[in-house]
Design an enzyme around this catalytic site. Structure first.
Site, PDB file in Angstrom:
ATOM      1  CD  GLU A 254       4.684  -0.811  -6.454  1.00  0.00           C
ATOM      2  OE1 GLU A 254       5.788  -1.388  -6.402  1.00  0.00           O
ATOM      3  OE2 GLU A 254       4.376  -0.040  -7.371  1.00  0.00           O
TER       4      GLU A 254
ATOM      5  CB  CYS B 128      10.564  -3.671  -1.587  1.00  0.00           C
ATOM      6  SG  CYS B 128      10.561  -1.953  -2.071  1.00  0.00           S
TER       7      CYS B 128
HETATM    8  P1  NAD Z   1       3.077  -7.504   5.126  1.00  0.00           P
HETATM    9  O1  NAD Z   1       2.647  -8.149   3.858  1.00  0.00           O
HETATM   10  O2  NAD Z   1       3.168  -8.328   6.334  1.00  0.00           O
HETATM   11  O3  NAD Z   1       2.079  -6.293   5.479  1.00  0.00           O
HETATM   12  C1  NAD Z   1       1.881  -5.221   4.592  1.00  0.00           C
HETATM   13  C2  NAD Z   1       0.530  -4.579   4.849  1.00  0.00           C
HETATM   14  O4  NAD Z   1      -0.495  -5.449   4.391  1.00  0.00           O
HETATM   15  C3  NAD Z   1       0.243  -4.308   6.331  1.00  0.00           C
HETATM   16  O5  NAD Z   1      -0.417  -3.070   6.445  1.00  0.00           O
HETATM   17  C4  NAD Z   1      -0.685  -5.467   6.698  1.00  0.00           C
HETATM   18  O6  NAD Z   1      -1.537  -5.180   7.761  1.00  0.00           O
HETATM   19  C5  NAD Z   1      -1.472  -5.629   5.409  1.00  0.00           C
HETATM   20  N1  NAD Z   1      -2.069  -6.951   5.194  1.00  0.00           N
HETATM   21  C6  NAD Z   1      -1.510  -8.156   5.395  1.00  0.00           C
HETATM   22  N2  NAD Z   1      -2.345  -9.151   5.028  1.00  0.00           N
HETATM   23  C7  NAD Z   1      -3.468  -8.545   4.549  1.00  0.00           C
HETATM   24  C8  NAD Z   1      -4.717  -9.039   4.032  1.00  0.00           C
HETATM   25  N3  NAD Z   1      -4.954 -10.331   3.911  1.00  0.00           N
HETATM   26  N4  NAD Z   1      -5.642  -8.135   3.661  1.00  0.00           N
HETATM   27  C9  NAD Z   1      -5.415  -6.797   3.757  1.00  0.00           C
HETATM   28  N5  NAD Z   1      -4.271  -6.284   4.258  1.00  0.00           N
HETATM   29  C10 NAD Z   1      -3.301  -7.150   4.651  1.00  0.00           C
HETATM   30  O7  NAD Z   1       4.476  -6.796   4.809  1.00  0.00           O
HETATM   31  P2  NAD Z   1       5.485  -6.061   5.801  1.00  0.00           P
HETATM   32  O8  NAD Z   1       6.195  -7.068   6.646  1.00  0.00           O
HETATM   33  O9  NAD Z   1       4.838  -4.900   6.468  1.00  0.00           O
HETATM   34  O10 NAD Z   1       6.514  -5.426   4.742  1.00  0.00           O
HETATM   35  C11 NAD Z   1       7.546  -6.133   4.132  1.00  0.00           C
HETATM   36  C12 NAD Z   1       7.195  -6.573   2.728  1.00  0.00           C
HETATM   37  O11 NAD Z   1       6.763  -5.460   1.947  1.00  0.00           O
HETATM   38  C13 NAD Z   1       8.371  -7.146   1.976  1.00  0.00           C
HETATM   39  O12 NAD Z   1       7.951  -8.277   1.288  1.00  0.00           O
HETATM   40  C14 NAD Z   1       8.754  -6.020   1.017  1.00  0.00           C
HETATM   41  O13 NAD Z   1       9.465  -6.439  -0.126  1.00  0.00           O
HETATM   42  C15 NAD Z   1       7.425  -5.468   0.685  1.00  0.00           C
HETATM   43  N6  NAD Z   1       7.525  -4.109   0.156  1.00  0.00           N
HETATM   44  C16 NAD Z   1       7.357  -3.921  -1.185  1.00  0.00           C
HETATM   45  C17 NAD Z   1       7.492  -2.661  -1.723  1.00  0.00           C
HETATM   46  C18 NAD Z   1       7.332  -2.427  -3.201  1.00  0.00           C
HETATM   47  O14 NAD Z   1       7.172  -1.280  -3.572  1.00  0.00           O
HETATM   48  N7  NAD Z   1       7.367  -3.425  -4.044  1.00  0.00           N
HETATM   49  C19 NAD Z   1       7.771  -1.569  -0.898  1.00  0.00           C
HETATM   50  C20 NAD Z   1       7.919  -1.800   0.471  1.00  0.00           C
HETATM   51  C21 NAD Z   1       7.787  -3.078   0.981  1.00  0.00           C
END
Ligand code: NAD
Length: 513
Positions: A265, A299
């Site tokens: 997602e 998002c």
């Molecule tokens: P992010 O990608 O920085 O982090 C999200 C999560 O992933 C965190 O828990 C982080 O620790 C983990 N993570 C990051 N790199 C990883 C890796 N290599 N391996 C395992 N885990 C890893 O995102 P953010 O800044 O917390 O959130 C914002 C983003 O989330 C935006 O792009 C938004 O659109 C997206 N989002 C999408 C949805 C959806 O349902 N499509 C919902 C909410 C947020």
């Protein structure tokens, strides 16, 4: 100044006394280095949390893999009963949990409560689902035979979630996974660790009251390095990851390398098409809430408006006018519309995006900027901006997780607007504002929006739990929440049963001995 009841909320959620970093909540084996959680609301330290080391992680996995064997033995409707109790606990704790969400993440109090309400709603949905995990019977081509399809629990589900929905996304996954017979290990965002611990405390209490193993729900704390324990671990059958496309690209390939399943997602770049017949009474609140709600950190936030040239000036002026009414400030104060963004890095990204848009020829219609002075000490309060831009600008093609709205024109028929709307790498949410039946249906058709969510006369932002949620292209293709999204949390098994005295082969093949 009042603390808006935050101290009381922290106490009620059992996350008050963890400031020394020695206790990290129930069912949590973490003993690693300590991370700190600061509120973007007032810049104050809320608490410290110990992260999960590799050794701790292995203990979590022992607890969850053994809990899985016990949990899958419990009939699905009885698992539903546990989820029902969890939903009731959330009803009791809606106020403190909603407040913590607002204080740790920075979204408005109403949205904090809304997030907890979404958790309650998905619990209700999951309780009903626990009696409907139905397979089908399929006619066999052979006499005296029947075919059946069954859905079995998949195992340990790893959940990785983003900061912007620090509690609801976990519940969307876990409420379904639990009734499906799975156990869950959750790594919440390192930016909102207390929200994760509060949730874990709530479910741990329910499990304890029912004498169930605590490993049914575990959390692990920390950043991407802790997430990697799960993505690389073949014991995790499904990784459900919510966050940026950058993260999803790494998580998706890592999990695929070991033939695990993933549910992704990821980011959106959501647009509203505003046609000549659009009703301004609907357009203005839909677009403005979509763009500035949660300080542009959903998002599904509206990032682009694609406006027909014949109504462009009128729509632009109405939206710019509405921006003049927006109150920015403490999100716990219900008079404010827009709270802070999550941290100062986010502020930097936002400022840089505005500069990039200008450098590419964008015209700023509503100035951005960082607010200073009393009430804005955290340095995370920024002004929602509007920029007249073109769809092909590099910066418009990216998701900037901040309240920047790009507005652009289309001319001619709705197909031209649909081309612009689809002309980005992401495919999460989309909307059209129109009173023309043909335009609306075209937008919803196979030749219309290429997004997972396509709306008519409502904005892009927010969704109800009853539908499947997710998007295409760089949004990752996953679906969560309602409809038949539960199927991803289960493994499908096809059975052929022979109740005759013969052994006919399929396709009429003869094998005489
Ligand atoms: P992010 O990608 O920085 O982090 C999200 C999560 O992933 C965190 O828990 C982080 O620790 C983990 N993570 C990051 N790199 C990883 C890796 N290599 N391996 C395992 N885990 C890893 O995102 P953010 O800044 O917390 O959130 C914002 C983003 O989330 C935006 O792009 C938004 O659109 C997206 N989002 C999408 C949805 C959806 O349902 N499509 C919902 C909410 C947020």
């Amino acid at each position: 100044a009042t603390d808006f009841g935050i101290e009381k909320a922290l106490k009620e959620l059992g996350v008050k006394d963890i400031n020394d970093g020695t206790s990290t909540g129930s069912n949590n084996f973490s003993n690693g280095e300590v991370i700190e959680s600061y509120s973007p609301v007032d810049g104050k330290l809320i608490g410290k949390v110990k992260t999960t080391s590799k050794e701790d992680y292995e203990k979590v996995m022992e607890a969850s893999t053994s809990a899985f064997k016990a949990w899958r033995d419990i009939p699905a409707p009885q698992r539903g009963e546990i989820v029902r109790q969890f939903g009731n606990k959330l009803r009791e704790l809606k106020e403190p949990l909603g407040k913590l969400v607002s204080y740790e993440m920075g979204k408005s109090l109403q949205e904090g409560y809304g997030e907890v309400q979404e958790m309650i709603d998905i619990c209700d949905f999951a309780v009903g689902l626990s009696r409907q995990l139905n397979g089908q019977t399929i006619p066999s081509e052979r006499p005296g035979h029947v075919m059946r399809e069954q859905w079995h629990p998949i195992g340990v589900v790893g959940i990785i979630s983003a900061f912007n929905f620090p509690v609801a996304v976990w519940a969307w996954n876990t409420a379904l996974a639990w009734v499906c017979g799975d156990v869950c290990v959750w790594k919440g965002s390192e930016k909102t660790p207390l929200c994760s611990i509060a949730c874990q405390n709530i479910i741990a209490g329910v499990l304890k009251d029912n004498d169930l193993p605590e490993g049914i729900s575990c959390i692990i704390n920390g950043d991407y390095k802790v997430g990697e324990f799960m993505t690389k671990d073949p014991k995790i059958a499904l990784v459900s990851a919510t966050g940026s496309t950058r993260m999803g690209r790494i998580v998706g390939t890592t999990v695929a390398e070991r033939f695990g399943k993933s549910l992704l997602e990821l980011g959106g770049n959501n647009a509203i098409i505003i046609t000549p017949t659009a009703d301004l009474k609907v357009v203005v609140p839909g677009a403005v809430f979509g763009a500035v709600g949660t300080a542009g950190q959903r998002c599904t936030s509206t990032r682009r408006l694609i406006i027909h040239e014949s109504v462009y000036d009128k729509v632009r002026d109405a939206i710019v006018g509405a921006y003049g009414q927006i109150k920015i400030g403490n999100p716990l104060d219900e008079n404010n519309h827009v709270g802070p963004v999550i941290d100062k890095d986010s502020v930097k990204t936002y400022l840089a995006a505005i500069e990039k848009a200008k450098a590419e020829g964008g015209k700023v219609l509503v100035e951005g900027g960082v607010l200073e002075g009393e009430g804005f000490e955290s340095g995370c309060y920024i002004k929602p901006a509007i920029i007249e831009a073109e769809n092909h600008f590099k910066i418009v093609q990216q998701e900037t997780f901040a309240p920047i709205l790009y507005i652009m024109k289309y001319s001619g028929s709705v197909e031209n607007a649909i081309d612009q709307q689809n002309g980005v790498a992401q495919g999460l949410s989309s909307a059209i504002m129109t009173n023309e039946l043909k335009e609306a249906e075209k937008f919803l058709s196979y030749a219309g929006s290429d997004c997972g969510i396509a709306n008519v006369n409502i904005g892009t932002s927010g969704a109800e739990i009853g539908g499947a949620f997710g998007g295409e292209k760089e949004t990752g293709g996953g679906r969560e929440s309602g409809s038949d999204a539960w199927k991803v949390y289960m493994r499908r098994q096809t059975n052929t049963i022979n109740y005759s005295d013969e052994l006919p082969l399929a396709q009429g093949i003869k094998f005489d001995l």
